[in-house]
Design an enzyme around this catalytic site. Sequence first.
Site, PDB file in Angstrom:
ATOM      1  N   THR A 305       0.862  -1.207  -0.158  1.00  0.00           N
ATOM      2  CA  THR A 305       0.077  -0.204  -0.095  1.00  0.00           C
ATOM      3  C   THR A 305       0.721   1.248  -0.037  1.00  0.00           C
ATOM      4  OG1 THR A 305      -0.082   0.379   2.419  1.00  0.00           O
ATOM      5  CG2 THR A 305      -1.580  -1.133   1.338  1.00  0.00           C
ATOM      6  N   ASP A 306       0.467   2.221  -0.360  1.00  0.00           N
ATOM      7  CA  ASP A 306       0.954   3.495  -0.138  1.00  0.00           C
ATOM      8  C   ASP A 306       0.789   4.104   1.355  1.00  0.00           C
ATOM      9  OD1 ASP A 306       2.303   6.096  -0.646  1.00  0.00           O
ATOM     10  OD2 ASP A 306       1.087   6.765  -2.268  1.00  0.00           O
ATOM     11  N   ALA A 307       1.369   4.985   1.750  1.00  0.00           N
ATOM     12  CA  ALA A 307       1.317   5.204   3.136  1.00  0.00           C
ATOM     13  C   ALA A 307      -0.034   5.292   3.901  1.00  0.00           C
ATOM     14  CB  ALA A 307       1.995   6.564   3.580  1.00  0.00           C
TER      15      ALA A 307
END
Length: 581
Positions: A305-307
């Site tokens: 995932t992105d942050a």
Amino acid sequence: MKRLSFWLAAGAALLLVMSAGAYVCAQNLQQARLQEMLEQAPQQILARMSLEDKVGQLIHIGMRGKDASGAVLNDIRRYRPGGVILFAVNLGDAGRIRALNEGLQRASVAASGIPLLISIDQEGGRVVRVGPDGVDQFPAAMALGQSNDPTLVEEVGFMTGYQLRKLGLNLALAPVLDVNSNPANPVINTRSFGSDPERVANIGLALARGLRASGNIPTVKHFPGHGDTNVDSHLDLPVVHKSLESMRAMELAPFRAAIGEGAEIIMSAHIVFENYDSQNPATLSPRILKDLLRGELGFRGLVMTDAMEMNAISRRYARGMAARKAFQAGADIVLLTSDGTIIREMYDSLLRGFQSGELSVDDLNQAVLRQVRLKFLRGAFYSNASPLSPTDAALTAHFQSLQQAADERAAAIEAKYRRQNLNLNRVASRAAIAALRRPYAGLPLERRKQVRLLYSSEEVRQEALLDGLSAEQLIFAPRSVDLYQIFRRRKAGEVWMLELDERSVSAWNRIVQVLNASSEARLKGGVIGLLAASPYLRALSPNDGALLCSFASTPESRRGLVYRALAAGSVPQADLILPAL
């Protein structure tokens, strides 16, 4: 004793890879036996992990400070995370970065027997974390895209990946494969290799090949594409209304090519693609991560995932729920960029989900196996954490040959690094310079004496002197002054060059408007803007002269602008979709 047994059982297999990875061991080895060992070792590691160990591997965490001490060591001992992401705030000089990463790896091996993926955003241009003490400051992705030279860009990827790995950073969060087709995009912008999906694929994958050849691990992002948005997902949730057919032709094309080249990790985007899943951002969407990415595109690597702290997620979902939804959607790694309670909340929620049966343990095993296998194949298990010597009789007989092959691979990487062009950054930065909206024919040598250069940075002044201008032809113009007022002193026939950045574009536009509208002879002679910034700033291009762009403000990018402006050769027009003026 549990940790000791773990290492004794897996130790021989772990040493297969050494620091550069055994996946490319010499061809004269017994390939069938080697492949068998490479498959068996991650399975053996997974079999010895507790449920708590496995849940920890799903989470990559952030940290505070510049040392492997205090809170981050407690987090590693308690949660056994799969990785740590570092930012500029965590980084000192090169020696301190190495010491930090060695300490983190030792702590992880002591806690779980499994080393970390230590990641860093080092894209080039405006998105870098490690400074010039540790890594060459190459220009932005868009600059590399405008060079349109895959061989050159692959060398940039190799150099960057090698230097990162020498600091203990084994996971590069690059390249960005978003196609920046929207000139109003506030977050991707010059982080993209361009507006054309074929260019983005060709140049982006060249960077990935270079990173991979260095022994580092590239991460392609942000699936299924962040290039056609006008909202920054750090701040809010973007919504894209494109059909899947349009996405296949534009956004998905580079990712499809990356998967075809064996992409190891793909990072998801926090974006709602309304005509594909109107309810969930891609990071939380099974339709996008499972059906599209794994099903239609056939991706078999790790999904990260992105942050999760970004507002596109954090403002809409409770922390524990967000972690569960990301895993259920198909994420193998839940990326956090901070420490503290967010780790506990996400870890505890995931653990309870597996304990209760709400989350699939079979899917957990597959996610962890993917990560452990990648760590194993790419050499993460051999580090300054000092693994034990081999004891498994079935593998010991092969150990000497396998170690020799891994050492040869490491030596080959070192030799390749020594052959790299020491002026690679200069070459890449100069090759990236392009003219906005119309090409630039170059400056005839006989007109060099007519040049006046308004500069604000020392790099531009130094390059101008090296390229043949005299000190009398240079005019210092601090960024705080009005360039138009200085320009009014211009004499007929002079060629004025102006160093520009975001703050001076409005003054530049005023100058260009006056020149383009004037018929007075004294105003003729040409004006050339040297823009060390984004091409999307709506800067005007003069009728008599040019606007050159470096797409980055690195020292070599600024020098490259001066060099190309003063050279006799032409500068091509940028191949980009630019905003209307």
